[in-house]
Design a protein around this motif. Sequence first.
Motif, mmCIF file in Angstrom:
data_model
loop_
_atom_site.group_PDB
_atom_site.id
_atom_site.type_symbol
_atom_site.label_atom_id
_atom_site.label_comp_id
_atom_site.label_asym_id
_atom_site.label_seq_id
_atom_site.Cartn_x
_atom_site.Cartn_y
_atom_site.Cartn_z
ATOM 1 N N GLY A 61 5.867 -19.044 6.549
ATOM 2 C CA GLY A 61 5.209 -20.192 7.155
ATOM 3 C C GLY A 61 5.548 -21.472 6.407
ATOM 4 O O GLY A 61 4.726 -22.014 5.659
ATOM 5 N N ARG A 62 6.778 -21.951 6.585
ATOM 6 C CA ARG A 62 7.256 -23.150 5.919
ATOM 7 C C ARG A 62 8.137 -23.947 6.870
ATOM 8 O O ARG A 62 8.743 -23.383 7.788
ATOM 9 C CB ARG A 62 8.021 -22.778 4.655
ATOM 10 C CG ARG A 62 9.177 -21.809 4.894
ATOM 11 C CD ARG A 62 9.652 -21.204 3.594
ATOM 12 N NE ARG A 62 8.615 -20.353 3.017
ATOM 13 C CZ ARG A 62 8.619 -19.917 1.759
ATOM 14 N NH1 ARG A 62 9.586 -20.270 0.945
ATOM 15 N NH2 ARG A 62 7.654 -19.137 1.320
ATOM 16 N N PHE A 63 8.191 -25.249 6.644
ATOM 17 C CA PHE A 63 8.927 -26.087 7.592
ATOM 18 C C PHE A 63 9.415 -27.349 6.885
ATOM 19 O O PHE A 63 8.742 -27.901 6.010
ATOM 20 C CB PHE A 63 8.029 -26.463 8.775
ATOM 21 C CG PHE A 63 8.751 -27.144 9.893
ATOM 22 C CD1 PHE A 63 9.476 -26.417 10.821
ATOM 23 C CD2 PHE A 63 8.708 -28.524 10.023
ATOM 24 C CE1 PHE A 63 10.136 -27.044 11.865
ATOM 25 C CE2 PHE A 63 9.355 -29.160 11.061
ATOM 26 C CZ PHE A 63 10.081 -28.418 11.981
ATOM 27 N N THR A 64 10.610 -27.817 7.282
ATOM 28 C CA THR A 64 11.200 -29.051 6.758
ATOM 29 C C THR A 64 11.551 -29.967 7.918
ATOM 30 O O THR A 64 12.186 -29.530 8.892
ATOM 31 C CB THR A 64 12.472 -28.760 5.941
ATOM 32 O OG1 THR A 64 12.146 -27.887 4.860
ATOM 33 C CG2 THR A 64 13.069 -30.057 5.393
ATOM 34 N N GLY A 65 11.123 -31.215 7.826
ATOM 35 C CA GLY A 65 11.453 -32.189 8.858
ATOM 36 C C GLY A 65 12.903 -32.624 8.756
ATOM 37 O O GLY A 65 13.283 -33.311 7.798
ATOM 38 N N ASP A 66 13.714 -32.246 9.720
ATOM 39 C CA ASP A 66 15.146 -32.516 9.696
ATOM 40 C C ASP A 66 15.597 -33.019 11.069
ATOM 41 O O ASP A 66 15.308 -32.361 12.079
ATOM 42 C CB ASP A 66 15.897 -31.233 9.311
ATOM 43 C CG ASP A 66 17.397 -31.420 9.280
ATOM 44 O OD1 ASP A 66 17.847 -32.574 9.105
ATOM 45 O OD2 ASP A 66 18.120 -30.404 9.424
ATOM 46 N N PRO A 67 16.271 -34.182 11.160
ATOM 47 C CA PRO A 67 16.664 -35.056 10.038
ATOM 48 C C PRO A 67 15.485 -35.846 9.516
ATOM 49 O O PRO A 67 14.430 -35.927 10.157
ATOM 50 C CB PRO A 67 17.696 -35.979 10.680
ATOM 51 C CG PRO A 67 17.277 -36.050 12.123
ATOM 52 C CD PRO A 67 16.753 -34.689 12.457
ATOM 53 N N GLY A 68 15.682 -36.456 8.321
ATOM 54 C CA GLY A 68 14.592 -37.167 7.676
ATOM 55 C C GLY A 68 14.542 -38.634 8.055
ATOM 56 O O GLY A 68 14.969 -39.037 9.140
ATOM 57 N N VAL A 69 14.003 -39.440 7.145
ATOM 58 C CA VAL A 69 13.866 -40.881 7.346
ATOM 59 C C VAL A 69 14.767 -41.595 6.339
ATOM 60 O O VAL A 69 14.913 -41.159 5.199
ATOM 61 C CB VAL A 69 12.401 -41.324 7.180
ATOM 62 C CG1 VAL A 69 11.862 -40.963 5.807
ATOM 63 C CG2 VAL A 69 12.262 -42.810 7.423
#
Length: 280
Positions: A122-130
């Motif tokens: 249960g993990r997540f990365t916002g891609d692409p970023g800012v």
Amino acid sequence: MKTLHLATILLTLSGVLTQDREWRVKYPDKPICAVRGFSVSIPCSYSYPQNHQVKQKLWCSMNSNTDFCYKPPYVYNSLSNTKSDFEFTGDDKSDCTLLIHNVQFSYSGEYRFRFITNVTDGRFTGDPGVTLQVTDLKVSLIRLSGNGTLKQGDSLNLRCDVNCTHTSSQFVWSKNNQSLNTSGPVLHFPALTVRDSGKYTCTWETGETSGSETISLHVEDEMIYGETYNSWPFWMVVMVTAGLILVVVIYSRRHVHTEQLKEDDSDIYTTVQYNTFTMN
């Protein structure tokens, strides 16, 4: 039976897609601008399935992180007590805002937020970023008339420049820390006077950051007898005035004393003459 199985499959797929869409990190649509040496806030929000709890929050800079933010290094780690210019101002529910202090040119680049929950995988990365853009704020003096030192009657502009595109930015001007009733990147002086001397500050503001720069103006007094005299400071005027008063007082006292001596001499001469006539 086939129709029932097909409906079951469609409902299952719909549930998976709905759950997948709940994993999300939302950044600003456009790059964030920041002025070197000041602070900037990077707005961010995130979401996840309701049966999860966030255990760790991470921010990474893609300038130093080559593992797509899946592994260290991180500029912010909620499980670390290390203090730095990167401060997390969000929460464990939906706000992932990052505040960066004392921004430097090396901080320019892409940033991503990653969070880990209490559920396995249960993990997540916002891609692409800012993307963060760092620039300098400059105030320039543009002469429109006159040359050399600034004199009364000269015309000029003070221009505030920031090499960063931002649609919702504004410029605020102040003189000697007092706000001026003007806006925009240019402050116009059609004809300078001595009263225009002072320190002018341009402040550039957006929804995420602000920055300021100061420039000093010194306008010389008008021409007197063919020579240029600077406007005297208040303390010098007071001293000169006091000196003149002192000279006048001394001169008056000496004049009175001289007149008194003359009167005394005249009385003595009269007395001597009188006594002489009496003796004869």
